[in-house]
Write a protein that holds these residues in place. Structure first.
Motif, PDB file in Angstrom:
ATOM      1  N   VAL A 296       0.850  -1.193   0.000  1.00 35.93           N
ATOM      2  CA  VAL A 296       0.000   0.000   0.000  1.00 35.93           C
ATOM      3  C   VAL A 296       0.889   1.248   0.000  1.00 35.93           C
ATOM      4  N   GLY A 300      -1.944   5.722  -3.065  1.00 38.51           N
ATOM      5  CA  GLY A 300      -3.110   4.871  -3.219  1.00 38.51           C
ATOM      6  C   GLY A 300      -4.176   5.170  -2.178  1.00 38.51           C
ATOM      7  N   ASP A 303      -5.926   8.338  -3.171  1.00 37.48           N
ATOM      8  CA  ASP A 303      -6.850   8.065  -4.283  1.00 37.48           C
ATOM      9  C   ASP A 303      -8.156   7.472  -3.763  1.00 37.48           C
ATOM     10  N   THR A 304      -8.046   6.535  -2.825  1.00 37.21           N
ATOM     11  CA  THR A 304      -9.236   5.907  -2.250  1.00 37.21           C
ATOM     12  C   THR A 304     -10.074   6.925  -1.488  1.00 37.21           C
TER      13      THR A 304
END
Length: 313
Positions: A296, A300, A303-304
Motif C-alpha cells: 500500500v 493509493g 486516491d481511495t
C-alpha cells in the motif's frame, strides 16, 4: 501579475525540460509562503530547477549541502568574536536569502535538521536570544533521494508537516530526454543560465501583489466542508497510523486558492481541492507497517479517500 508568473514557467523551460508541474507547484508555494520538499533520484535537475526559478523571479538563492558533520550554526549563522572591537558580531548563515536549497536534508542529524524549524515557521532566526528576521519572500526547498537510505536520518513527522508541498520529480519521457541531450550537444551549460536566455520576468513586488489577490479568492462553505471531509477521512483509514492534521487542512485550502487564482478564477472548486490533495497531503500521512508490507502507498490511500468522499454540488 498572472501573465508575469505564467512567463516564469516559460523562462524556466529554457533550462529545465519536462518539469512544468513542479514549476507551477513552486509558484504556488511562493504565493502561499510555504516550503517545499523535493523528492527525486539524482540527475532530474532539482538544483537547476531552483536556480532557474530564482533567476526568472530575480530572487537571491543559496545552496546548502547537508552532510553528517553539518552544524546548526553552519545553516543559521553564529556569533563571531571580533578581536579588533573585542565584541561578538553575528555572521549570517546561508538561510538569509530568498530561496534556500537544502540539498539532501535527510543526510544530516536531527539537531541540524531542526535548525530550520524556526526559520520555516517564524521566518526568523534567533541567536543568543536575539531574533533576526529573514528576507521576504523566503522559501525552503529541501531535497531528498528516495532510493538511497544508508546513512540518512528520516525527517520527523513534525518537520514534515511544516512543508506545504511534497513534490515527486519523475524521470523524463523519452522525447524529453532527447531534448535534454540535444540542448547539451548544442552547448547548453547549466552553470550559465544567462547564456541559455533565462531573464527575470517577475520580482518580489509582483509576488507580493499576487499574494494579496490570492487572499481574496472566495471559498464557499460547501467547499470548505469538502476539504475538511477529505482530511478527516485519512484519520479513519485502516491503512494509516497517522492521518492529516488540521494544519494539513489549512494547507490544502491555501494551495487550492493559489491554484484557482493561477487558473484565472476568483473562487475555489472541489476540483481545485482534488488537484492539490496529493502534493499537499502525501507527506502528512503515515502508513501502518503491515500496510507497507502489503504494498500500500500513500498515493493509493489518497486516491481511495478522494474517490469515497462525496463531492458537493
Amino acid at each position: 501579475m498572472r501573465s508575469a508568473l505564467a512567463a516564469v514557467r516559460t523562462e524556466v523551460g529554457k533550462a529545465v525540460v519536462g518539469q512544468d508541474a513542479a514549476v507551477t507547484s513552486l509558484l504556488i508555494a511562493l504565493l502561499c509562503q510555504g516550503h517545499v520538499l523535493l523528492e527525486g533520484v539524482p540527475g532530474v535537475a532539482k538544483t537547476l530547477l531552483v536556480r532557474t526559478l530564482a533567476a526568472a523571479l530575480k530572487l537571491d538563492t543559496k545552496r546548502v549541502q547537508f552532510t553528517p558533520d553539518l552544524m546548526p550554526g553552519d545553516v543559521t549563522g553564529s556569533l563571531v568574536y571580533d578581536a579588533r572591537t573585542a565584541e561578538f558580531s553575528f555572521r549570517e548563515g546561508p538561510v538569509f536569502t530568498n530561496l534556500v536549497l537544502a540539498d539532501e536534508i535527510n543526510r544530516t542529524p536531527p539537531k541540524t535538521q531542526a535548525s530550520l524549524l524556526e526559520a520555516m515557521e517564524e521566518r526568523q532566526v534567533s541567536v543568543d536570544g536575539t531574533p533576526r528576521p529573514l528576507p521576504d519572500p523566503f522559501l525552503v526547498i529541501a531535497t531528498q533521494n528516495p532510493v538511497e537510505y544508508e546513512g540518512t536520518y528520516s525527517l520527523p513527522e513534525a518537520q514534515l508537516d511544516r512543508f506545504l508541498l511534497k513534490l515527486v520529480l519523475p524521470l523524463p519521457e523519452r522525447d524529453q530526454e532527447v531534448e535534454v541531450l540535444a540542448r547539451h550537444a548544442a552547448g547548453f551549460d547549466p552553470r550559465n543560465l544567462a547564456a541559455a536566455g533565462v531573464t527575470p520576468v517577475a520580482d518580489a513586488g509582483i509576488l507580493e501583489r499576487a499574494r494579496a489577490e490570492v487572499a481574496r479568492v472566495q471559498v464557499s462553505r460547501e467547499v470548505l466542508g469538502y476539504a475538511v471531509d477529505v482530511c478527516r477521512a485519512t484519520r479513519f483509514s485502516p491503512s494509516l497510523s497517522l492521518g492529516v492534521s488540521p494544519r494539513g487542512a489549512t494547507a490544502l485550502l491555501r494551495t487550492a486558492r493559489a491554484w484557482a487564482w493561477l487558473s484565472g478564477r476568483s473562487f475555489v472548486t472541489p476540483d481545485d481541492i482534488k488537484a492539490l490533495a496529493h502534493p499537499t497531503l502525501r507527506h502528512r500521512v503515515q502508513l501502518r507497517a503491515e500496510a507497507e508490507l502489503e504494498g500500500v502507498t500513500a498515493e493509493g490511500v489518497l486516491d481511495t479517500v478522494l474517490a469515497s468522499v462525496p463531492v458537493p454540488r
